[in-house]
Write a protein that holds these residues in place. Structure first.
Motif, mmCIF file in Angstrom:
data_model
loop_
_atom_site.group_PDB
_atom_site.id
_atom_site.type_symbol
_atom_site.label_atom_id
_atom_site.label_comp_id
_atom_site.label_asym_id
_atom_site.label_seq_id
_atom_site.Cartn_x
_atom_site.Cartn_y
_atom_site.Cartn_z
ATOM 1 N N ASP A 1 0.830 -1.281 0.029
ATOM 2 C CA ASP A 1 0.196 0.008 -0.066
ATOM 3 C C ASP A 1 0.870 1.167 0.036
ATOM 4 O O ASP A 1 1.107 1.865 1.148
ATOM 5 C CB ASP A 1 -0.972 -0.032 1.112
ATOM 6 N N PRO A 2 1.543 1.611 -0.987
ATOM 7 C CA PRO A 2 2.531 2.623 -1.228
ATOM 8 C C PRO A 2 2.214 4.067 -0.466
ATOM 9 O O PRO A 2 2.795 4.633 0.259
ATOM 10 C CB PRO A 2 2.941 2.760 -2.732
ATOM 11 N N PRO A 3 0.899 4.406 -0.699
ATOM 12 C CA PRO A 3 0.568 5.751 -0.079
ATOM 13 C C PRO A 3 0.412 5.730 1.425
ATOM 14 O O PRO A 3 0.710 6.846 2.013
ATOM 15 C CB PRO A 3 -0.849 6.125 -0.649
ATOM 16 N N ALA A 4 0.453 4.477 2.014
ATOM 17 C CA ALA A 4 0.544 4.504 3.421
ATOM 18 C C ALA A 4 1.762 4.329 4.023
ATOM 19 O O ALA A 4 2.014 4.437 5.314
ATOM 20 C CB ALA A 4 -0.391 3.205 3.930
ATOM 21 N N ALA A 5 2.741 4.295 3.288
ATOM 22 C CA ALA A 5 4.123 3.835 3.637
ATOM 23 C C ALA A 5 4.776 5.334 4.352
ATOM 24 O O ALA A 5 4.449 6.414 3.808
ATOM 25 C CB ALA A 5 5.119 3.400 2.590
ATOM 26 N N LEU A 6 5.481 5.179 5.462
ATOM 27 C CA LEU A 6 6.293 6.474 5.714
ATOM 28 C C LEU A 6 7.609 6.622 5.160
ATOM 29 O O LEU A 6 8.204 5.628 4.539
ATOM 30 C CB LEU A 6 6.455 6.090 7.294
ATOM 31 N N ASP A 7 8.169 7.928 5.340
ATOM 32 C CA ASP A 7 9.662 8.040 4.921
ATOM 33 C C ASP A 7 10.432 7.460 5.975
ATOM 34 O O ASP A 7 9.936 7.515 7.221
ATOM 35 C CB ASP A 7 9.771 9.446 4.606
ATOM 36 N N GLY A 8 11.719 6.836 5.555
ATOM 37 C CA GLY A 8 12.456 6.067 6.496
ATOM 38 C C GLY A 8 13.121 6.852 7.664
ATOM 39 O O GLY A 8 13.099 6.446 8.712
ATOM 40 N N ALA A 9 13.102 8.236 7.380
ATOM 41 C CA ALA A 9 13.657 9.170 8.293
ATOM 42 C C ALA A 9 12.280 9.254 9.604
ATOM 43 O O ALA A 9 12.882 9.796 10.701
ATOM 44 C CB ALA A 9 13.812 10.591 7.864
ATOM 45 N N ASP A 10 11.163 8.934 9.280
ATOM 46 C CA ASP A 10 10.269 9.040 10.258
ATOM 47 C C ASP A 10 10.370 8.043 11.370
ATOM 48 O O ASP A 10 9.533 8.116 12.131
ATOM 49 C CB ASP A 10 8.945 9.010 9.660
ATOM 50 N N LEU A 11 11.408 6.770 11.058
ATOM 51 C CA LEU A 11 11.135 5.697 11.788
ATOM 52 C C LEU A 11 12.878 5.768 12.262
ATOM 53 O O LEU A 11 13.365 4.573 12.120
ATOM 54 C CB LEU A 11 10.927 4.434 10.994
ATOM 55 N N PRO A 12 13.271 6.531 13.101
ATOM 56 C CA PRO A 12 14.555 6.828 13.540
ATOM 57 C C PRO A 12 14.985 5.665 14.734
ATOM 58 O O PRO A 12 13.879 5.230 15.503
ATOM 59 C CB PRO A 12 14.973 7.965 13.924
#
Length: 554
Positions: free
Chosen positions: A248-259
């Motif tokens: 579900d690509p639109p639901a994915a977060l940017d990796g920077a948001d998961l430090p």
């Protein structure tokens, strides 16, 4: 009562932006999808607190919450009570679909005529008997019939509730959705449907395809998504997010948001399943002995056929004295709702303080029935008298839980005061054949065996629940659960061999059960186990895609 703009989440908790929007929504119906661990139950509890505390749910209107499982219904009720207090929570009704349907049937039974007419003392049983008995599967369709044919019934329901919560909505069946539409479509009642489309792995039960899309159209519902997984450590969340990018690509977060580097992921590769079983048993023993991990915080998950895939692992765990419980629904008595009911009561009757079992029983027997304040008071008084009477009999040695006849008498008294219909409603399987009675007898016999071995009853009964045991289960059965350490066994093409979208969704559910540590195992060969058919593949191939999601985070 406070003003809407003054409200903030109860108990000082913080909600992610979309969850806060959902909690405070007044004007629109909502279709809220969320990943595992995203705090769906907490969001609903905070929404109830907002609606009740601000008067957005105007007195004497009530909030109706409908769940699919009894424990989910009770947990939500308890969470709401904790967030906004007993007085406001008294206006929050939390039921399963079948319990809600039965309330409609009981209240408007006279609407049913002809072959569907029912006597006042009708029962729920394994066969349909005209006027006398209906089956578990009849309940929702009969409730739909009542609501669709009676304006009085429709108006009564709509005048009672201003807001409705629908939990785990992705698993809604056609009949259940028809009941929701009959009761609330084209009304001012505001609906909040919550679920996870990535966890829709109950198609065998008749779950609708595209239920959220249908609901959004039928109820003009505003879609929102919750993305944050508060259950897992950052490293595990990044692996999950990698899957979301595909699913579900639109639901994915940017990796920077998961430090953050917390969390552990490993891929264990073995020549054969003998080596796998021995290594895993050593690891589980070490996690328990060396790290102090509670055994109940360890789970081994299998895509399917765990009775076959885990034969060698069970033997290895036995050899090393590792406590474990096989959660196969056909084998595991402790997973039965009626067994939990009986054991909770015996713990309360035998123990000085059992707050967990005590509250679960109250939720089932008193608070979970949607009674008004006066009848709720009467039900609680009646229940308290029953508990006190049994305690007195045990204290005076007029009854002995280690005596099988006495135990059976007490269990039957418990089931009578709870109500046989309420017990049947705990599981769809209880309405068919003699399955319910078999589970009652098996629970009673098992409890008797445990309490006859000399330990005090509380210690003996605690072992019944398996709270101090590692879990072996299918991915499907793990849905909604969480563990410190999860092993997904057999990440191989021959294990995840079905429709790849469905298999990907199931795998996502499995890996997202882990809070801190995730192990994936792969074997080159799996010996054909006892009971396997000729389609069993001895030679195995690593599932490149599924293992590949983990590779960057090892």
């Amino acid at each position: 009562m406070i003003r809407v703009e003054q409200w903030s989440p109860a108990d000082g908790l913080s909600l992610e932006p979309n969850a806060l929007v959902a909690a405070k929504e007044i004007d629109r119906n909502l279709a809220l999808t969320a990943g595992p661990g995203a705090g769906k139950t907490e969001m609903l509890a905070q929404r109830a607190d907002f609606l009740l505390r601000t008067g957005s749910c105007r007195y004497p209107k009530r909030i109706l919450a409908i769940s699919f499982k009894v424990d989910a219904s009770q947990n939500l009720k308890a969470r709401v009570r904790k967030r906004c207090g007993q007085e406001l929570a008294a206006r929050f009704d939390s039921h399963t679909f079948h319990a809600f349907a039965k309330r409609i049937i009981d209240r408007f039974r006279l609407v049913l005529t002809g072959r569907d007419a029912l006597d006042p003392d009708y029962s729920i049983g394994k066969h349909r008997v005209q006027r006398r008995s209906i089956t578990f599967d009849d309940m929702v369709p009969l409730a739909v019939q009542i609501v669709e044919s009676s304006q009085i019934a429709r108006n009564a329901i709509r005048q009672t509730y201003s807001h409705v919560f629908l939990d785990e909505f992705q698993d809604c069946t056609n009949a259940q959705y028809e009941l929701i539409k009959a009761c609330f479509q084209d009304t001012t009642v505001r609906l909040t449907a919550v679920g996870d489309t990535k966890q829709r792995i109950m198609g065998w039960a008749g779950a609708l395809e595209g239920i959220f899309e249908s609901y959004a159209e039928d109820f003009d519902a505003h879609p929102l998504n919750l993305y944050q997984n508060f259950r897992s450590e950052p490293r595990l969340r990044r692996m999950q997010n990698a899957m979301v990018h595909v699913m579900d690509p639109p639901a994915a977060l940017d990796g920077a948001d998961l430090p953050g580097d917390e969390g552990e992921i490993e891929v264990l590769r073995f020549d054969n399943d003998d080596d796998e079983a021995e290594a895993l048993a050593d690891s589980v023993r070490g996690w328990i002995d060396d790290e102090g991990v509670n055994p109940s915080e360890i789970a081994v998950l299998v895509s399917k056929q765990q009775n076959l895939y885990c034969q060698k692992l069970r033997a290895a765990l036995d050899a090393k004295g590792v406590p474990y419980r096989d959660e196969d629904a056909t084998q595991n008595l402790a997973s039965e709702p009626v067994a939990n009911l009986i054991v909770d009561f015996l713990l309360v009757a035998a123990g000085q303080r059992q707050p967990g079992p005590f509250q679960r029983l109250l939720d089932l027997v008193v608070f979970g029935r949607g009674l008004d304040q006066e009848n709720e008071y009467r039900a609680r008084s009646r229940w308290n008298r029953f508990v006190a009477t049994v305690k007195q009999r045990l204290a005076a040695e007029e009854a002995d839980l280690a005596d099988l006849d006495d135990l059976r008498t007490i269990v039957n008294e418990l089931l009578d005061i709870v109500g046989r219909d309420a017990v049947v409603a705990l599981s769809s399987e209880y309405a068919h054949g003699d399955y319910l009675q078999l589970q009652i007898d098996a629970t009673t016999d098992r409890a008797h065996t445990l309490m006859s071995e000399g330990d005090d009853p509380v210690t003996a009964l605690a072992s019944f629940s398996g709270d101090q045991a590692a879990k072996i289960m299918s991915i499907h059965k793990s849905k909604g659960l969480e563990f410190d350490t999860v092993v997904v066994l057999g990440v191989e093409k021959q294990t995840f061999w079905g429709d790849q979208d469905a298999e990907r969704s199931a795998y996502f559910v499995g890996i997202s059960r882990a809070k801190r540590r995730l192990y994936l195992t792969v074997c080159n060969e799996r010996e054909r186990p006892e009971g396997a058919n000729n389609r069993w593949n001895v030679a195995r191939t690593e599932h490149d895609e599924f293992v590949g999601y983990a590779t960057p985070y090892l």
